[in-house]
Design an enzyme around this catalytic site. Structure first.
Site, mmCIF file in Angstrom:
data_model
loop_
_atom_site.group_PDB
_atom_site.id
_atom_site.type_symbol
_atom_site.label_atom_id
_atom_site.label_comp_id
_atom_site.label_asym_id
_atom_site.label_seq_id
_atom_site.Cartn_x
_atom_site.Cartn_y
_atom_site.Cartn_z
ATOM 1 N N LYS A 75 -4.825 -30.637 32.167
ATOM 2 C CA LYS A 75 -3.992 -31.421 33.056
ATOM 3 C C LYS A 75 -3.094 -32.355 32.272
ATOM 4 O O LYS A 75 -2.134 -32.909 32.792
ATOM 5 C CB LYS A 75 -4.889 -32.284 33.968
ATOM 6 C CG LYS A 75 -5.825 -31.507 34.855
ATOM 7 C CD LYS A 75 -6.727 -32.524 35.613
ATOM 8 C CE LYS A 75 -7.874 -31.817 36.270
ATOM 9 N NZ LYS A 75 -8.887 -32.760 36.756
ATOM 10 N N GLU A 123 2.394 -28.863 25.454
ATOM 11 C CA GLU A 123 1.104 -29.528 25.227
ATOM 12 C C GLU A 123 1.315 -31.042 25.185
ATOM 13 O O GLU A 123 2.418 -31.526 24.885
ATOM 14 C CB GLU A 123 0.525 -28.976 23.905
ATOM 15 C CG GLU A 123 -0.817 -29.465 23.479
ATOM 16 C CD GLU A 123 -1.953 -29.246 24.486
ATOM 17 O OE1 GLU A 123 -1.842 -29.764 25.614
ATOM 18 O OE2 GLU A 123 -2.950 -28.619 24.107
ATOM 19 N N ASP A 124 0.267 -31.780 25.504
ATOM 20 C CA ASP A 124 0.360 -33.244 25.438
ATOM 21 C C ASP A 124 0.174 -33.743 24.014
ATOM 22 O O ASP A 124 0.921 -34.581 23.532
ATOM 23 C CB ASP A 124 -0.650 -33.906 26.390
ATOM 24 C CG ASP A 124 -2.083 -33.391 26.207
ATOM 25 O OD1 ASP A 124 -2.302 -32.464 25.405
ATOM 26 O OD2 ASP A 124 -2.985 -33.923 26.887
ATOM 27 N N ASP A 145 -4.250 -32.185 18.168
ATOM 28 C CA ASP A 145 -5.220 -32.949 17.379
ATOM 29 C C ASP A 145 -5.822 -32.017 16.323
ATOM 30 O O ASP A 145 -5.253 -31.837 15.248
ATOM 31 C CB ASP A 145 -6.263 -33.528 18.343
ATOM 32 C CG ASP A 145 -7.295 -34.395 17.646
ATOM 33 O OD1 ASP A 145 -7.056 -34.803 16.504
ATOM 34 O OD2 ASP A 145 -8.351 -34.679 18.254
ATOM 35 N N LYS A 155 -1.037 -35.638 16.284
ATOM 36 C CA LYS A 155 -2.017 -36.467 15.585
ATOM 37 C C LYS A 155 -2.387 -35.737 14.289
ATOM 38 O O LYS A 155 -3.408 -35.031 14.233
ATOM 39 C CB LYS A 155 -3.243 -36.650 16.486
ATOM 40 C CG LYS A 155 -4.117 -37.815 16.107
ATOM 41 C CD LYS A 155 -5.436 -37.780 16.859
ATOM 42 C CE LYS A 155 -5.385 -38.421 18.204
ATOM 43 N NZ LYS A 155 -6.732 -38.461 18.852
ATOM 44 N N ASP A 168 -5.782 -38.416 29.724
ATOM 45 C CA ASP A 168 -6.885 -39.165 30.334
ATOM 46 C C ASP A 168 -7.983 -39.560 29.366
ATOM 47 O O ASP A 168 -8.079 -39.064 28.252
ATOM 48 C CB ASP A 168 -7.545 -38.292 31.406
ATOM 49 C CG ASP A 168 -8.390 -37.173 30.776
ATOM 50 O OD1 ASP A 168 -7.889 -36.501 29.841
ATOM 51 O OD2 ASP A 168 -9.535 -36.965 31.201
HETATM 52 P P1 5GP Z 1 -7.023 -29.986 19.872
HETATM 53 O O1 5GP Z 1 -7.494 -28.681 20.433
HETATM 54 O O2 5GP Z 1 -5.728 -29.909 19.106
HETATM 55 O O3 5GP Z 1 -8.110 -30.689 19.089
HETATM 56 O O4 5GP Z 1 -6.825 -30.986 21.064
HETATM 57 C C1 5GP Z 1 -5.945 -30.793 22.046
HETATM 58 C C2 5GP Z 1 -6.409 -31.490 23.291
HETATM 59 O O5 5GP Z 1 -7.380 -32.491 23.027
HETATM 60 C C3 5GP Z 1 -5.248 -32.235 23.905
HETATM 61 O O6 5GP Z 1 -4.543 -31.398 24.769
HETATM 62 C C4 5GP Z 1 -5.956 -33.345 24.624
HETATM 63 O O7 5GP Z 1 -6.338 -32.915 25.892
HETATM 64 C C5 5GP Z 1 -7.178 -33.629 23.792
HETATM 65 N N1 5GP Z 1 -6.956 -34.789 22.917
HETATM 66 C C6 5GP Z 1 -6.718 -34.825 21.590
HETATM 67 N N2 5GP Z 1 -6.530 -36.085 21.157
HETATM 68 C C7 5GP Z 1 -6.646 -36.865 22.238
HETATM 69 C C8 5GP Z 1 -6.537 -38.286 22.464
HETATM 70 O O8 5GP Z 1 -6.276 -39.107 21.567
HETATM 71 N N3 5GP Z 1 -6.716 -38.705 23.732
HETATM 72 C C9 5GP Z 1 -7.006 -37.851 24.763
HETATM 73 N N4 5GP Z 1 -7.179 -38.377 25.951
HETATM 74 N N5 5GP Z 1 -7.098 -36.531 24.591
HETATM 75 C C10 5GP Z 1 -6.929 -36.043 23.354
#
Ligand code: 5GP
Length: 177
Positions: free
Chosen positions: A42, A98-99, A102, A130, A158
């Site tokens: 979301k 994507e938001d 990470d 990030k 969120d």
């Molecule tokens: P990844 O798969 O790259 O580790 O993470 C992607 C998802 O992790 C993002 O779409 C998000 O939903 C969540 N995420 C990563 N970092 C953060 C953060 O600092 N805050 C929040 N709320 N969600 C995060």
């Protein structure tokens, strides 16, 4: 500022400005291509709808809901599809929205999946990057802002389903975990 935040990183105005900038670049790159824009629910719902409003080209919109976090603030590394696309990916130029990137697990999984399904091209646009969190080799093609290695919320993003409606992005104060 919401009392559960430590600091605001990007104001409503800064985000609006950045969204317009990104929409202009993407529209230029996709002129005449009728891309399928896929918002990842979301977290990127707000970013996706704001972005397409600023895009000057014809496009199609769809969403996918995936989960990699549960309610914890650490990535589990495991990606689950909670809701799939309703549009076939085959032959399409796809823009994944994507938001935040990470660890990179979510995008690596989704990009692979869409190519397996026969997408013609998959590019990624992420509002936030990030870089300190990266565990797998993947990068978005377009980023909005770089964020520090902290847990951010707001503008669709969120913590335990809260804070999505904030119009700005800030660092969550972990005292309120
Ligand atoms: P990844 O798969 O790259 O580790 O993470 C992607 C998802 O992790 C993002 O779409 C998000 O939903 C969540 N995420 C990563 N970092 C953060 C953060 O600092 N805050 C929040 N709320 N969600 C995060």
């Amino acid at each position: 500022m919401h009392p559960h935040l430590k600091e605001i990183l990007f104001s409503r105005e800064q985000i609006e400005e950045k969204v317009k900038e990104l929409a202009k670049v993407v529209s230029n790159d996709y002129e005449g291509k009728y891309p399928l824009v896929v918002g990842i629910l979301k977290g990127s719902a707000m970013f996706t709808t704001d972005l397409i409003k600023e895009m000057s080209i014809d496009l199609e919109l769809d969403f996918m809901d995936v989960s990699s976090y549960g309610n914890a603030t650490e990535s589990s590394g495991e990606v689950r599809i909670l809701m799939d696309l309703s549009t076939p990916a085959v032959g399409r130029d796809i823009i994944l929205v994507e938001d935040i990137v990470d660890t990179g697990n979510t995008l690596k999984f989704l990009k692979g999946l869409l190519y397996e399904r026969g997408a013609k091209s998959v590019t990624i646009i992420s509002l936030l990057d990030k870089p300190d969190g990266r565990k797998v080799e993947i990068e978005a093609d377009y980023y909005g802002f770089i964020v520090p290695d902290a847990f951010v919320v707001g503008y669709g993003i969120d913590y335990a389903e809260k804070y999505r409606s904030l119009p700005y992005i800030g660092i969550f104060n972990q005292e309120f975990l």
